[in-house]
Scaffold this active site. Structure first.
Site, mmCIF file in Angstrom:
data_model
loop_
_atom_site.group_PDB
_atom_site.id
_atom_site.type_symbol
_atom_site.label_atom_id
_atom_site.label_comp_id
_atom_site.label_asym_id
_atom_site.label_seq_id
_atom_site.Cartn_x
_atom_site.Cartn_y
_atom_site.Cartn_z
ATOM 1 N N GLU A 62 -66.908 95.026 179.345
ATOM 2 C CA GLU A 62 -66.101 93.812 179.613
ATOM 3 C C GLU A 62 -66.271 92.792 178.492
ATOM 4 O OE1 GLU A 62 -68.702 94.883 181.303
ATOM 5 O OE2 GLU A 62 -68.400 94.868 183.482
ATOM 6 N N ASP A 63 -67.185 93.061 177.582
ATOM 7 C CA ASP A 63 -67.540 92.060 176.577
ATOM 8 C C ASP A 63 -66.446 91.886 175.514
ATOM 9 O OD1 ASP A 63 -70.085 90.536 175.416
ATOM 10 O OD2 ASP A 63 -68.964 91.448 173.778
#
Length: 298
Positions: free
Chosen positions: A250-251
DNA sequence: ACCCAGGCGTTCG
DNA sequence: CGAACGCATGGG
């Protein structure tokens, strides 16, 4: 007073690469980098100590000088902290071999050879830094962190420089969200940081237990806390427990690093991210960290 | 003015 | 269930 800290796999260690990563923000307030040396405050037992860390005379160790206090201190906790912080007790051979088999990672080993995954031996620092950094740009995150540390962290002046320790959970647990709002924490960010501190102080989040949990158990127990999602849990576990399988798809930073390396028109979708990282397994944390590194200049 | 940022929780369909 | 939306505010 001086002591040494051993480096495992010293051919695959570069103090300069580590310093490069540690220099990534001008708003960093927990350490200084100058003349190829790090200075910062640490804790020996309960006693604050200011150290200067430099490369050793031989490749197999770092040399550490104690700048304060003048009296002898217990160096074992300092050695342990520095070893964990700079990840000195690992070999990178397997990771480097793996990068050569992976189209996305190929070349990273040569580019940044010797960079270790800079960690956070203090769990409270790791988890609250994750909360602080959620969804805001990194520059602003460092601004918030600097205000937080300078307001609530232990402070001392040594040789004319200000040194700080990261705030203690007990101090933060006693705060009210209103005290963080003037520093431009959002209401929810303030609440999450304080709630997390209170969970640690109350024992609801037990650090000795967290230290014993396997990756999935630890991740689940962190996500159960309000304000800590999958990204934050994985970030803290990567930086604190150093689980090699910590995965941060998700980064946004990771997504941009992949976009840059592959010259994509836009950030990869979650499906594509899963596909790219499918074979990373125990190399996931290092792959992520090296991709983050690729976002920095040089 | 607009979109993005090292997301998360809540609500909606 | 997963998708969409609100949050909160600096940075570019």
């Amino acid at each position: 007073m001086e002591f040494k800290v051993a480096i495992t796999d010293s051919p695959n260690f570069s103090f300069e690469e580590c310093l490069c990563f540690l220099s990534r923000s001008p708003k960093e307030c927990l350490h200084y980098i100058h003349d190829n040396k790090i200075t910062r405050m640490l804790v020996a037992g309960t006693e604050p100590v200011v150290v200067e860390i430099r490369m050793g005379e031989t490749a197999d160790h770092l040399a550490v000088k104690i700048l304060a206090p003048a009296e002898p201190v217990d160096i074992l906790p300092l050695q342990q902290y520095i070893t964990r912080w700079l990840h000195l007790d690992v070999s990178l051979n397997e990771f480097y071999d793996f990068t050569e088999t992976d189209p996305l990672l190929k070349g990273l080993a040569q580019q940044y050879r010797g960079l270790r995954l800079i960690g956070m031996p203090d769990f409270f620092e790791a988890i609250t830094w994750a909360i602080i950094g959620q969804q805001i740009n990194l520059s602003f995150a460092y601004t918030l962190r600097e205000r937080f540390v300078k307001a609530f962290g232990y402070h001392a002046v040594v040789e004319g420089r200000d040194y700080y320790l990261y705030p203690q959970p007990a101090v933060v647990a006693a705060l009210e969200p209103e005290e963080l709002l003037p520093m431009q924490f959002s209401k929810s960010k303030a609440q999450y940081v304080i709630n997390t501190a209170r969970s640690i102080v109350s024992g609801e989040l037990s650090l000795p237990q967290l230290d014993e949990m396997d990756y999935e158990t630890a991740r689940t127990s962190l996500v159960a806390l309000k304000g800590i999602g999958n990204w934050s849990a994985n970030y803290a576990l990567m930086k604190y427990r150093r689980f090699p399988q910590s995965v941060l798809l998700e980064d946004v930073g990771l997504q941009n690093a992949i976009k840059n390396r592959l010259n994509l028109a836009s950030k990869p979708s979650m499906t594509e991210l899963k596909s790219y990282s499918r074979l990373w397994k125990e190399h996931t944390a290092y792959a992520t960290f090296y991709l983050w590194r690729s976002l920095l200049p040089q």
